[in-house]
Design a protein around this motif. Structure first.
Motif, short mmCIF file in Angstrom:
data_model
loop_
_atom_site.label_atom_id
_atom_site.label_comp_id
_atom_site.label_asym_id
_atom_site.label_seq_id
_atom_site.Cartn_x
_atom_site.Cartn_y
_atom_site.Cartn_z
N SER A 1 0.80 -1.40 0.28
CA SER A 1 0.25 0.25 0.24
C SER A 1 1.05 1.05 0.09
O SER A 1 2.10 1.09 0.12
CB SER A 1 -0.86 0.16 1.28
OG SER A 1 -0.07 0.05 2.29
N GLU A 2 0.20 2.51 -0.37
CA GLU A 2 0.89 3.54 -0.44
C GLU A 2 1.07 3.34 0.83
O GLU A 2 2.23 4.48 1.18
CB GLU A 2 -0.16 4.98 -1.00
CG GLU A 2 -0.27 4.67 -2.42
CD GLU A 2 0.66 5.10 -3.12
OE1 GLU A 2 2.52 5.78 -3.01
OE2 GLU A 2 1.13 3.92 -4.29
N SER A 3 0.01 3.18 2.08
CA SER A 3 1.36 3.78 2.92
C SER A 3 2.43 3.07 3.62
O SER A 3 3.10 3.64 4.72
CB SER A 3 -0.05 3.33 3.88
OG SER A 3 -0.12 3.12 5.39
N ALA A 4 2.37 2.01 3.55
CA ALA A 4 3.66 0.94 3.76
C ALA A 4 4.73 1.86 2.84
O ALA A 4 5.94 1.62 3.57
CB ALA A 4 3.15 -0.38 3.16
N LYS A 5 4.64 1.63 2.06
CA LYS A 5 5.71 2.88 1.21
C LYS A 5 6.36 3.97 1.37
O LYS A 5 7.85 4.23 1.95
CB LYS A 5 5.49 3.23 -0.44
CG LYS A 5 5.35 2.14 -1.00
CD LYS A 5 4.00 1.89 -2.80
CE LYS A 5 4.51 0.36 -3.15
NZ LYS A 5 3.68 0.60 -4.41
N HIS A 6 5.46 4.95 2.72
CA HIS A 6 5.79 5.80 2.86
C HIS A 6 6.79 4.62 4.28
O HIS A 6 7.96 6.00 4.10
CB HIS A 6 4.68 6.32 3.83
CG HIS A 6 3.85 7.49 2.60
ND1 HIS A 6 4.33 8.33 1.98
CD2 HIS A 6 2.56 7.18 1.95
CE1 HIS A 6 3.46 8.84 1.41
NE2 HIS A 6 2.42 8.00 1.41
N ALA A 7 6.47 4.15 4.55
CA ALA A 7 7.11 3.94 5.77
C ALA A 7 8.45 3.32 5.38
O ALA A 7 10.18 3.82 5.98
CB ALA A 7 6.16 2.43 6.04
N LEU A 8 9.01 2.64 4.43
CA LEU A 8 9.93 2.52 3.47
C LEU A 8 11.22 4.04 3.35
O LEU A 8 11.85 4.15 3.09
CB LEU A 8 9.66 1.50 2.02
CG LEU A 8 9.59 0.25 2.28
CD1 LEU A 8 9.37 -0.65 1.42
CD2 LEU A 8 9.83 -0.50 3.46
N LEU A 9 10.02 4.14 3.06
CA LEU A 9 10.43 6.30 2.82
C LEU A 9 11.29 6.38 3.47
O LEU A 9 12.77 7.36 3.34
CB LEU A 9 9.78 6.78 1.56
CG LEU A 9 9.80 5.92 0.30
CD1 LEU A 9 8.33 7.16 -0.70
CD2 LEU A 9 10.77 5.45 -0.89
N LEU B 1 5.65 4.13 13.77
CA LEU B 1 4.03 4.67 12.72
C LEU B 1 4.32 6.01 11.75
O LEU B 1 4.27 6.57 12.43
CB LEU B 1 2.77 4.96 13.53
CG LEU B 1 2.73 3.36 14.87
CD1 LEU B 1 0.94 3.94 15.08
CD2 LEU B 1 2.37 2.10 13.00
N VAL B 2 4.63 5.49 10.82
CA VAL B 2 4.33 6.84 9.74
C VAL B 2 3.39 7.02 9.02
O VAL B 2 2.91 5.67 8.17
CB VAL B 2 6.09 6.75 8.75
CG1 VAL B 2 5.96 7.93 7.84
CG2 VAL B 2 6.82 5.59 9.16
N LYS B 3 2.68 8.45 8.79
CA LYS B 3 2.11 9.03 8.32
C LYS B 3 2.39 8.72 6.71
O LYS B 3 3.16 9.29 6.51
CB LYS B 3 1.12 10.01 8.72
CG LYS B 3 0.49 9.68 9.77
CD LYS B 3 0.33 11.60 10.14
CE LYS B 3 -1.13 11.07 10.77
NZ LYS B 3 -2.06 12.01 11.60
#
Length: 142
Positions: free
Chosen positions: A11-19, A140-142
């Protein structure tokens, strides 16, 4: 933070955590990331003589998990972050908690899906359950 477990569902949310981890890695040489994708354990009900076998469904679930993890791993590896991928079957939160211990991770970093308060109250989010069940800090990353 040296070994981070990231529950990754594509998900985009999971990708935000990676970035977010990509940005942190600049100041943390040697950062190691374990991407975990957990799929529900497939089950068959009734008499499936000509239908799919349980083994076929398990293989398909794990292949789906591998494809999702490959996308996340590509992001991290493009930035020279040491990455391992793990595809698991079972209850998402329980498997994440086990993986934290198994891979000796010191942090969990994960995206949030932005559930509203009512949804979170009624169902509980994966992120909320992870915070309460893992023995390490959760970012937790938004």
């Amino acid at each position: 933070m040296k070994k981070v477990l990231v529950p990754f569902d594509g998900s985009e949310s999971a990708k935000h955590a990676l970035l977010y981890l990509v940005d942190l890695a600049e100041d943390m040489p040697g950062l190691e990331v374990h991407l975990v994708n957990v799929q529900a354990q497939p089950m068959l009900y009734g008499d499936y003589i000509t239908g799919p076998t349980l083994e076929t469904l398990v293989d398909a679930a794990l292949e789906h998990a591998r494809k999702l993890n490959a996308g996340g791993a590509a992001i991290l590896r493009a930035h020279n972050i040491r990455t391992s991928t793990h595809e698991l079957l079972g209850d998402t939160v329980s498997e994440i908690a086990k993986a934290v211990t198994q891979y000796d991770c010191d942090t969990v970093a994960m995206g949030t899906r932005g559930m509203n308060n009512l949804s979170n109250l009624v169902m509980g989010s994966v992120a909320t359950r992870v915070v309460h069940q893992v023995p390490v800090p959760v970012l937790l990353v938004k």
